[in-house]
Design a protein around this motif. Structure first.
Motif, PDB file in Angstrom:
ATOM      1  N   LYS A  45      61.599-101.516 -30.790  1.00 61.43           N
ATOM      2  CA  LYS A  45      62.247-101.403 -32.095  1.00 61.43           C
ATOM      3  C   LYS A  45      61.385-102.126 -33.141  1.00 61.43           C
ATOM      4  CE  LYS A  45      65.934 -99.056 -31.348  1.00 61.43           C
ATOM      5  NZ  LYS A  45      66.041 -97.765 -32.014  1.00 61.43           N
ATOM      6  N   SER A  67      56.971 -86.914 -38.200  1.00 65.08           N
ATOM      7  CA  SER A  67      57.929 -87.969 -37.862  1.00 65.08           C
ATOM      8  C   SER A  67      57.256 -89.237 -37.359  1.00 65.08           C
ATOM      9  CB  SER A  67      58.937 -87.462 -36.823  1.00 65.08           C
ATOM     10  OG  SER A  67      58.260 -87.027 -35.669  1.00 65.08           O
ATOM     11  N   TYR A  85      60.224 -92.323 -36.734  1.00 63.68           N
ATOM     12  CA  TYR A  85      61.666 -92.180 -36.556  1.00 63.68           C
ATOM     13  C   TYR A  85      61.927 -90.852 -35.866  1.00 63.68           C
ATOM     14  CZ  TYR A  85      66.651 -92.256 -37.447  1.00 63.68           C
ATOM     15  OH  TYR A  85      68.012 -92.273 -37.283  1.00 63.68           O
ATOM     16  N   VAL A  86      62.529 -90.948 -34.682  1.00 65.92           N
ATOM     17  CA  VAL A  86      62.933 -89.756 -33.933  1.00 65.92           C
ATOM     18  C   VAL A  86      64.330 -90.034 -33.389  1.00 65.92           C
ATOM     19  CG1 VAL A  86      62.443 -88.269 -31.950  1.00 65.92           C
ATOM     20  CG2 VAL A  86      60.549 -89.171 -33.319  1.00 65.92           C
ATOM     21  N   GLU A  87      65.303 -89.308 -33.891  1.00 68.04           N
ATOM     22  CA  GLU A  87      66.694 -89.536 -33.502  1.00 68.04           C
ATOM     23  C   GLU A  87      66.889 -89.451 -31.987  1.00 68.04           C
ATOM     24  OE1 GLU A  87      70.271 -90.907 -34.239  1.00 68.04           O
ATOM     25  OE2 GLU A  87      69.001 -90.381 -35.932  1.00 68.04           O
ATOM     26  N   ALA A  88      66.236 -88.509 -31.336  1.00 70.26           N
ATOM     27  CA  ALA A  88      66.425 -88.274 -29.896  1.00 70.26           C
ATOM     28  C   ALA A  88      66.008 -89.454 -29.021  1.00 70.26           C
ATOM     29  CB  ALA A  88      65.663 -87.021 -29.465  1.00 70.26           C
ATOM     30  N   GLY A  90      66.349 -92.686 -30.172  1.00 73.83           N
ATOM     31  CA  GLY A  90      67.041 -93.863 -30.673  1.00 73.83           C
ATOM     32  C   GLY A  90      66.712 -94.264 -32.091  1.00 73.83           C
ATOM     33  N   GLY A  91      66.016 -93.398 -32.833  1.00 75.30           N
ATOM     34  CA  GLY A  91      65.748 -93.691 -34.241  1.00 75.30           C
ATOM     35  C   GLY A  91      64.387 -94.312 -34.467  1.00 75.30           C
ATOM     36  N   TYR A  93      61.149 -96.568 -34.326  1.00 80.35           N
ATOM     37  CA  TYR A  93      60.405 -97.117 -33.195  1.00 80.35           C
ATOM     38  C   TYR A  93      59.017 -97.563 -33.635  1.00 80.35           C
ATOM     39  CZ  TYR A  93      57.669 -92.849 -33.201  1.00 80.35           C
ATOM     40  OH  TYR A  93      56.832 -91.823 -33.576  1.00 80.35           O
TER      41      TYR A  93
END
Length: 134
Positions: A45, A67, A85-88, A90-91, A93
Motif C-alpha cells: 500500500k 492505470s 490504482y487497480v480496483e481488482a 485492492g485499489g 498500490y
C-alpha cells in the motif's frame, strides 16, 4: 514478517524505504512490459512506501489502460518501483522491484513465494501455461 527494506536504483539517485512482508508473496507476470523487464515485484500500500531521494530523477511510463505508472531513474534507467490504482487488486498500490532491495540476502530471495500472473491474456488471476522464462 513485516520488515522495513531499503532500496535503490542502480546509480543510487532514487532511494526508498518500504515496509514489506515478503513471506506474503511476490509476483511475476507475462504482460508485455513485465516480460521485457523480467519484473519481479512485491505489492504494498502507498502508506508503506517512502521515497527518500530522487524525485527529480524519476521518469514515468504509462501504456494501455494508463492505470499504472512505471517509474524509472532518468540517469541509469533502473525501474525500482511503480505505482497505480487497480480496483481488482485492492485499489492504490506501489509495486516494489524485489531486485532493487539493497538489504535482502540471496538466500532469502530464493525462498520467496512467487505468484505468476497471465497478464498477456488479461487473465491476471491465473497462472500462465509457461512460467520458466519469467
Amino acid at each position: 514478517m513485516l520488515k522495513t527494506y531499503k532500496g535503490s536504483c542502480h546509480c543510487g539517485n532514487v532511494r526508498f524505504e518500504a515496509e514489506i512482508d515478503l513471506a506474503n508473496g511476490t509476483g511475476r507476470c507475462n504482460c508485455s512490459i513485465c516480460t521485457k523487464r523480467r519484473e519481479w515485484s512485491a505489492l504494498i500500500k502507498p502508506e508503506a512506501f517512502r521515497l527518500i531521494s530522487g524525485q527529480d530523477s524519476l521518469s514515468d511510463y504509462q501504456f494501455g489502460t494508463m492505470s499504472g505508472h512505471h517509474r524509472f531513474c532518468s540517469n541509469c534507467g533502473c525501474a525500482s518501483f511503480g505505482e497505480g490504482y487497480v480496483e481488482a487488486i485492492g485499489g492504490a498500490y506501489v509495486a516494489i522491484s524485489v531486485a532493487c532491495l539493497d538489504d535482502v540476502e540471496p538466500s532469502e530471495l530464493a525462498e520467496l513465494p512467487i505468484r505468476y500472473m497471465d497478464g498477456r491474456n488479461n487473465n491476471w488471476f491465473e497462472t500462465p501455461q509457461e512460467t520458466r522464462h519469467l
